[in-house]
Motif scaffolding. Structure first.
Motif, PDB file in Angstrom:
ATOM      1  N   LEU A   1     -43.938  19.966  17.479  1.00 47.83           N
ATOM      2  CA  LEU A   1     -44.440  19.394  16.477  1.00 47.83           C
ATOM      3  C   LEU A   1     -43.312  19.557  15.393  1.00 47.83           C
ATOM      4  N   ILE A   2     -42.589  20.675  15.017  1.00 47.93           N
ATOM      5  CA  ILE A   2     -41.831  20.870  13.978  1.00 47.93           C
ATOM      6  C   ILE A   2     -40.410  19.975  14.151  1.00 47.93           C
ATOM      7  N   ASP A   3     -40.158  19.843  15.534  1.00 49.27           N
ATOM      8  CA  ASP A   3     -38.737  19.085  15.990  1.00 49.27           C
ATOM      9  C   ASP A   3     -39.203  17.816  15.709  1.00 49.27           C
TER      10      ASP A   3
ATOM     11  N   GLY B   1     -34.370   4.439   8.187  1.00 48.80           N
ATOM     12  CA  GLY B   1     -35.773   4.169   7.906  1.00 48.80           C
ATOM     13  C   GLY B   1     -36.699   4.216   9.023  1.00 48.80           C
ATOM     14  N   LEU B   2     -38.057   4.069   8.832  1.00 44.77           N
ATOM     15  CA  LEU B   2     -38.940   4.105  10.062  1.00 44.77           C
ATOM     16  C   LEU B   2     -39.756   2.729   9.937  1.00 44.77           C
ATOM     17  N   THR B   3     -40.365   2.660  11.206  1.00 44.39           N
ATOM     18  CA  THR B   3     -41.254   1.583  11.730  1.00 44.39           C
ATOM     19  C   THR B   3     -42.517   1.955  10.867  1.00 44.39           C
TER      20      THR B   3
ATOM     21  N   LEU C   1     -38.020  12.692  12.581  1.00 48.95           N
ATOM     22  CA  LEU C   1     -38.548  11.369  12.035  1.00 48.95           C
ATOM     23  C   LEU C   1     -37.989  11.464  10.430  1.00 48.95           C
ATOM     24  N   SER C   2     -38.006  12.774   9.936  1.00 52.67           N
ATOM     25  CA  SER C   2     -37.521  12.924   8.539  1.00 52.67           C
ATOM     26  C   SER C   2     -35.995  12.436   8.705  1.00 52.67           C
ATOM     27  N   LYS C   3     -35.181  12.745   9.676  1.00 54.98           N
ATOM     28  CA  LYS C   3     -33.971  12.212   9.484  1.00 54.98           C
ATOM     29  C   LYS C   3     -33.716  10.923   9.784  1.00 54.98           C
TER      30      LYS C   3
END
Length: 84
Positions: free
Chosen positions: A11-13, A26-28, A18-20
């Motif tokens: 979960l942390i990974d 950017g994220l979808t 996603l943060s990186k």
């Protein structure tokens, strides 16, 4: 695999991944939704674990007298952790 705080390392990974990615490219919309859900899960697990630790505490003053708050004592009694 879980870390010593009861939060799965996977979960942390994934949160970190996603943060990186968010910072770099950017994220979808799907990834943003996943990120939000993962963070909510993390906070829920953190709060549950923190509450459990607090409820297990006994507090003593410098003279050795127990000064654990009554609210915590009540919870400990309800869970069978105290017999006073």
């Amino acid at each position: 695999m879980a870390d010593n705080k009861g939060i799965p390392q996977e979960l942390i990974d994934r949160i970190n991944e996603l943060s990186k990615k968010k910072k770099e490219e950017g994220l979808t919309s799907e990834e943003l939704a996943e990120q939000k859900e993962l963070r909510e899960t993390y906070l829920s697990l953190f709060r549950e674990n923190f509450r459990s630790h607090i409820e297990m505490l006994q507090v003593y003053d410098k003279n050795g007298k127990e000064v654990t708050p009554e609210k915590v004592k009540k919870i400990q009694r309800e869970r069978g952790l105290r017999d006073d």
